[in-house]
Scaffold this motif. Structure first.
Motif, PDB file in Angstrom:
ATOM      1  N   THR A   1     -13.231   7.548   1.003  1.00  0.00           N
ATOM      2  CA  THR A   1     -13.049   7.087  -0.361  1.00  0.00           C
ATOM      3  C   THR A   1     -12.716   8.316  -1.213  1.00  0.00           C
ATOM      4  O   THR A   1     -12.709   9.431  -0.698  1.00  0.00           O
ATOM      5  CB  THR A   1     -14.302   6.416  -0.927  1.00  0.00           C
ATOM      6  OG1 THR A   1     -15.331   7.405  -1.020  1.00  0.00           O
ATOM      7  CG2 THR A   1     -14.772   5.276  -0.041  1.00  0.00           C
TER       8      THR A   1
ATOM      9  N   GLU B   1     -13.547   0.145  -2.904  1.00  0.00           N
ATOM     10  CA  GLU B   1     -12.974   1.255  -2.143  1.00  0.00           C
ATOM     11  C   GLU B   1     -13.743   1.474  -0.837  1.00  0.00           C
ATOM     12  O   GLU B   1     -13.156   1.735   0.213  1.00  0.00           O
ATOM     13  CB  GLU B   1     -12.999   2.526  -2.995  1.00  0.00           C
ATOM     14  CG  GLU B   1     -11.729   3.312  -2.865  1.00  0.00           C
ATOM     15  CD  GLU B   1     -11.794   4.640  -3.591  1.00  0.00           C
ATOM     16  OE1 GLU B   1     -12.900   5.197  -3.751  1.00  0.00           O
ATOM     17  OE2 GLU B   1     -10.726   5.123  -3.980  1.00  0.00           O
TER      18      GLU B   1
ATOM     19  N   ARG C   1     -12.770  -1.301   1.497  1.00  0.00           N
ATOM     20  CA  ARG C   1     -11.443  -1.057   2.061  1.00  0.00           C
ATOM     21  C   ARG C   1     -11.524  -0.047   3.207  1.00  0.00           C
ATOM     22  O   ARG C   1     -10.886  -0.211   4.254  1.00  0.00           O
ATOM     23  CB  ARG C   1     -10.503  -0.531   0.971  1.00  0.00           C
ATOM     24  CG  ARG C   1      -9.089  -0.257   1.444  1.00  0.00           C
ATOM     25  CD  ARG C   1      -8.212   0.236   0.326  1.00  0.00           C
ATOM     26  NE  ARG C   1      -8.609   1.578  -0.128  1.00  0.00           N
ATOM     27  CZ  ARG C   1      -8.076   2.211  -1.162  1.00  0.00           C
ATOM     28  NH1 ARG C   1      -7.125   1.618  -1.863  1.00  0.00           N
ATOM     29  NH2 ARG C   1      -8.483   3.409  -1.522  1.00  0.00           N
TER      30      ARG C   1
ATOM     31  N   ALA D   1     -12.921  -9.722   5.217  1.00  0.00           N
ATOM     32  CA  ALA D   1     -12.890  -8.967   3.960  1.00  0.00           C
ATOM     33  C   ALA D   1     -13.989  -9.461   3.019  1.00  0.00           C
ATOM     34  O   ALA D   1     -14.678  -8.670   2.373  1.00  0.00           O
ATOM     35  CB  ALA D   1     -11.522  -9.086   3.302  1.00  0.00           C
TER      36      ALA D   1
ATOM     37  N   LEU E   1      -7.251   2.802  -6.082  1.00  0.00           N
ATOM     38  CA  LEU E   1      -6.965   1.447  -5.617  1.00  0.00           C
ATOM     39  C   LEU E   1      -5.485   1.171  -5.813  1.00  0.00           C
ATOM     40  O   LEU E   1      -4.810   1.875  -6.555  1.00  0.00           O
ATOM     41  CB  LEU E   1      -7.811   0.442  -6.404  1.00  0.00           C
ATOM     42  CG  LEU E   1      -9.323   0.547  -6.155  1.00  0.00           C
ATOM     43  CD1 LEU E   1     -10.093  -0.259  -7.177  1.00  0.00           C
ATOM     44  CD2 LEU E   1      -9.673   0.105  -4.755  1.00  0.00           C
TER      45      LEU E   1
ATOM     46  N   ALA F   1       0.833  -1.203   0.000  1.00  0.00           N
ATOM     47  CA  ALA F   1       0.000   0.000   0.000  1.00  0.00           C
ATOM     48  C   ALA F   1       0.870   1.257   0.000  1.00  0.00           C
ATOM     49  O   ALA F   1       0.614   2.194  -0.762  1.00  0.00           O
ATOM     50  CB  ALA F   1      -0.928   0.001   1.219  1.00  0.00           C
TER      51      ALA F   1
ATOM     52  N   LEU G   1      -5.527   4.627   5.708  1.00  0.00           N
ATOM     53  CA  LEU G   1      -5.879   3.306   6.237  1.00  0.00           C
ATOM     54  C   LEU G   1      -5.144   3.081   7.562  1.00  0.00           C
ATOM     55  O   LEU G   1      -4.925   1.950   7.980  1.00  0.00           O
ATOM     56  CB  LEU G   1      -5.515   2.217   5.230  1.00  0.00           C
ATOM     57  CG  LEU G   1      -6.194   2.337   3.861  1.00  0.00           C
ATOM     58  CD1 LEU G   1      -5.678   1.279   2.907  1.00  0.00           C
ATOM     59  CD2 LEU G   1      -7.710   2.222   3.989  1.00  0.00           C
TER      60      LEU G   1
ATOM     61  N   GLY H   1      -6.719  -2.774   4.172  1.00  0.00           N
ATOM     62  CA  GLY H   1      -7.389  -1.746   4.969  1.00  0.00           C
ATOM     63  C   GLY H   1      -7.507  -2.108   6.434  1.00  0.00           C
ATOM     64  O   GLY H   1      -7.754  -1.256   7.281  1.00  0.00           O
TER      65      GLY H   1
ATOM     66  N   THR I   1      -6.829  -6.000  -1.324  1.00  0.00           N
ATOM     67  CA  THR I   1      -7.078  -4.575  -1.138  1.00  0.00           C
ATOM     68  C   THR I   1      -7.848  -4.327   0.148  1.00  0.00           C
ATOM     69  O   THR I   1      -7.517  -3.430   0.929  1.00  0.00           O
ATOM     70  CB  THR I   1      -7.889  -4.028  -2.335  1.00  0.00           C
ATOM     71  OG1 THR I   1      -7.208  -4.369  -3.538  1.00  0.00           O
ATOM     72  CG2 THR I   1      -8.057  -2.536  -2.244  1.00  0.00           C
ATOM     73  N   VAL I   2      -8.874  -5.148   0.384  1.00  0.00           N
ATOM     74  CA  VAL I   2      -9.691  -4.950   1.580  1.00  0.00           C
ATOM     75  C   VAL I   2      -8.907  -5.357   2.827  1.00  0.00           C
ATOM     76  O   VAL I   2      -8.957  -4.675   3.851  1.00  0.00           O
ATOM     77  CB  VAL I   2     -11.015  -5.728   1.458  1.00  0.00           C
ATOM     78  CG1 VAL I   2     -11.864  -5.520   2.701  1.00  0.00           C
ATOM     79  CG2 VAL I   2     -11.773  -5.285   0.222  1.00  0.00           C
TER      80      VAL I   2
ATOM     81  N   ALA J   1     -13.003  -1.619   6.223  1.00  0.00           N
ATOM     82  CA  ALA J   1     -12.100  -2.572   6.875  1.00  0.00           C
ATOM     83  C   ALA J   1     -11.332  -1.914   8.011  1.00  0.00           C
ATOM     84  O   ALA J   1     -10.851  -2.597   8.920  1.00  0.00           O
ATOM     85  CB  ALA J   1     -11.129  -3.175   5.857  1.00  0.00           C
TER      86      ALA J   1
END
Lengths: 308, 273
Positions: free
Chosen positions: B85, B163, B166, B134, B91, A154, A165, B104, B100-101, B169
């Motif tokens: 977001t 998004e 994420r 997720a 992403l 990330a 995040l 987060g 991706t999730v 999360a």
């Protein structure tokens, strides 16, 4: 090439792979750094001095390299991570340059100055090399997909989004530099053990650029990339030397350009594999899914909007 | 008085000579769906960027559940329960939908480097739990794409859903959504609207920038309307949209419209249809 020449080339490929993994470890967190070469130099000369004066078992030698490298990595990160990417990269190149000056000018009993110094060759064996490489690759493979690994992905791809995040980019990069340092230190010890003689030019810009090229061309997005890259780009020039003579570098150069153009993410490209797999899932015709327009379409989509 | 979820007071931000946000006050109580409206360039995204810490406010103050976050870094604000977001989907290239999730969920995980290398039982369990969580979040936001697909290859609507997943999360208390339905059709927008209500029921506070007025009127309880960096109106959406200043900001002055019509007729010239 003779068998002996092959063996020596492959051994250097292995050591270069370790250096490449060290560069990969920090690149993973978005930090381009040649500092592993400097870490390797400090570890190797310290190893040479300690082993020469006190004696050191091979395992303790490797441990010394890892600990010293990790410590230097932490120190470097603490001092430099605040710099922006380009300046950070330049600062680490400067470290490599400063390393040579130090080796030349420190009292000769420590580094041997311009003549260099001798290092015990106990670690310069296939067993130690392969063992170390396997452990290093295993560590990197385990870290991929871990909490640190995903955070590193990330931070490399979009540090600003990573921050929202709750990931602290500095912290992730700090950890990346420590891992990079430990790998660089170990690589330096092994390099010196294979050579048994190290001088001011052993750990210099050439090594840095060769290993950096190995990472970029092998693939900087998967741990296998630096290893494949290091092996290919150490062996290839040797293979080409016989038929091509002086022109071997031209071929390597052309190959580099071709890879950069057609495989910008390197030889080992997980994303490309995933893209190919994604295509199979798509309904026949390859059109966008019914859920919305094709995401590659740069045009904004018509939507109910009051704004004229 | 109950504590506000998001308390923005006197927020100002200038870029060079341009005041992008000018003395804006927005107060959102917990479990509220609050819309920020306004024509393009009104400063809506700048406000969200300041709340999430992307850019620093010149003056003013932002409190999230009583904590002053005005001078904090984005990751510190995120750790206080603010997720967001983006208007232009952001992403991570190369990561799958599921990865991706899971990325987060950084603060929801406790595993260490050593645990990951040794693949400790805790690490194994955590990886499994994170994948399940997720997957649940992706179900919740209505993303039907395969979880092992690259997130960047999904359809526009699914990318927006990923998004949101994420952001969820991170287990946020406040969710900032910058045009969550941009690029979606009416059916999909309606789904997002229902998701907002569902999230509100779970205790989240939602602040969204939205251009789809039908969605705003149906799902937002309160709105703030901005124009040229300043607050024009705030209150219930239907009331706000009826205010003359708001109509003017969106459609121009009535006199302007008349003048433009005259100009059009003049340009077409005599005999034009």
């Amino acid at each position: 090439m003779s068998t002996t020449a092959w063996m020596i080339t492959l051994q250097f490929a292995g050591v270069n792979a370790l250096f490449a993994l060290a560069i990969y470890a920090s690149l993973w967190t978005g930090v381009l750094s040649l500092a592993p070469v400097f870490f390797g130099a400090v570890s190797a000369f310290t190893f040479g001095y300690v082993a020469g004066t006190l004696g050191l078992s091979p395992f303790l030698g490797l441990l010394l390299g890892a600990v010293l490298g990790a410590g230097l990595g932490a120190l470097t990160a603490g001092l430099l991570i605040r710099l922006d990417s380009h300046y950070l990269a330049m600062a680490t190149i400067a470290m490599v340059l400063i390393g040579r000056v130090l080796i030349l000018n420190l009292p000769a009993e420590y580094t041997g100055g311009a003549t260099g110094t001798l290092v015990p060759g106990d670690l310069g064996t296939w067993a130690w090399l392969i063992g170390t490489l396997v452990v290093a690759a295993y560590v990197m493979a385990r870290l991929a997909g871990s909490r640190f690994g995903l955070a590193a992905d990330a931070v490399r791809e979009d540090p600003a989004v990573a921050e929202t995040l709750a990931i602290s980019p500095r912290r992730i990069q700090f950890i990346g530099m420590i891992i990079s340092g430990a790998l660089g230190g170990v690589a330096g010890i092994l390099q010196s053990s294979f050579l048994q003689y190290i001088g001011p030019d052993t750990f210099y810009t050439h090594l840095g650029f060769v290993t950096l090229a190995a990472v970029v061309l092998g693939g900087a997005f998967h741990w296998l990339g630096p290893i494949v890259g290091a092996i290919v780009f150490t062996i290839l020039p040797e293979l080409l030397r016989e038929p091509m003579g002086e022109y071997d570098r031209v071929v390597t150069g052309v190959l580099l350009v071709l890879i950069i153009i057609y495989m910008p993410r390197g030889l080992v490209d997980v994303r490309r594999l995933r893209l190919v797999r994604s295509r199979w899932w798509r309904p026949k015709g390859g059109g966008p899914e019914p859920g919305g327009p094709d995401p590659r379409d740069p045009q904004p989509v018509v939507r109910a909007e009051v704004v004229s | 008085m109950t504590e506000l979820a998001v308390d923005i007071v006197g927020l100002t931000k200038a870029f060079g000579g341009l005041k992008a946000v000018d003395d804006v006050t927005i107060q959102v109580p917990p479990r509220r769906i609050h819309g920020i409206l306004g024509p393009n360039g009104a400063g809506k995204t700048t406000v969200l960027n300041m709340v999430s810490g992307f850019i620093q406010a010149d003056t003013g103050r932002i409190d999230v559940f009583g904590d002053d976050v005005t001078r904090l870094k984005p990751f510190q604000i995120a750790r206080r329960g603010v997720a967001r977001t983006y208007q232009n989907i952001r992403l991570f290239p190369g990561l799958t939908v599921l990865e991706t999730v899971v990325a987060g969920a950084y603060m929801q995980r406790s595993s260490t480097i050593a645990g990951a290398i040794l693949m400790s039982p805790t690490e194994r369990r955590e990886r499994r739990e994170m994948r399940e969580r997720a997957a649940d979040l992706l179900d919740k936001v209505g993303c039907r794409a395969p979880h092992s697909a690259l997130a960047e290859t999904l359809s526009y609507g699914d990318q927006r859903r990923v998004e949101i997943a994420r952001a969820l999360a991170t287990s946020p208390k406040v969710l900032l959504l910058d045009e969550p339905t941009a690029g979606m059709n009416d059916v999909e927008s309606e789904e997002v609207g229902r998701l907002l209500v569902e999230l509100r029921e779970l205790g989240l506070t939602l602040i969204l920038i939205e251009h789809n007025m039908r969605l705003v009127e149906e799902f937002c309880e309160t709105v703030s309307v901005m124009n040229s960096g300043a607050l024009l109106a705030e209150g219930a959406p239907t009331w706000c949209l009826e205010q003359d200043e708001v109509k003017e900001a969106y459609f121009g002055k009535r006199s302007d419209a008349a003048r433009i019509a005259t100009l059009r007729r003049a340009r077409r010239g005599p005999g034009g249809s």
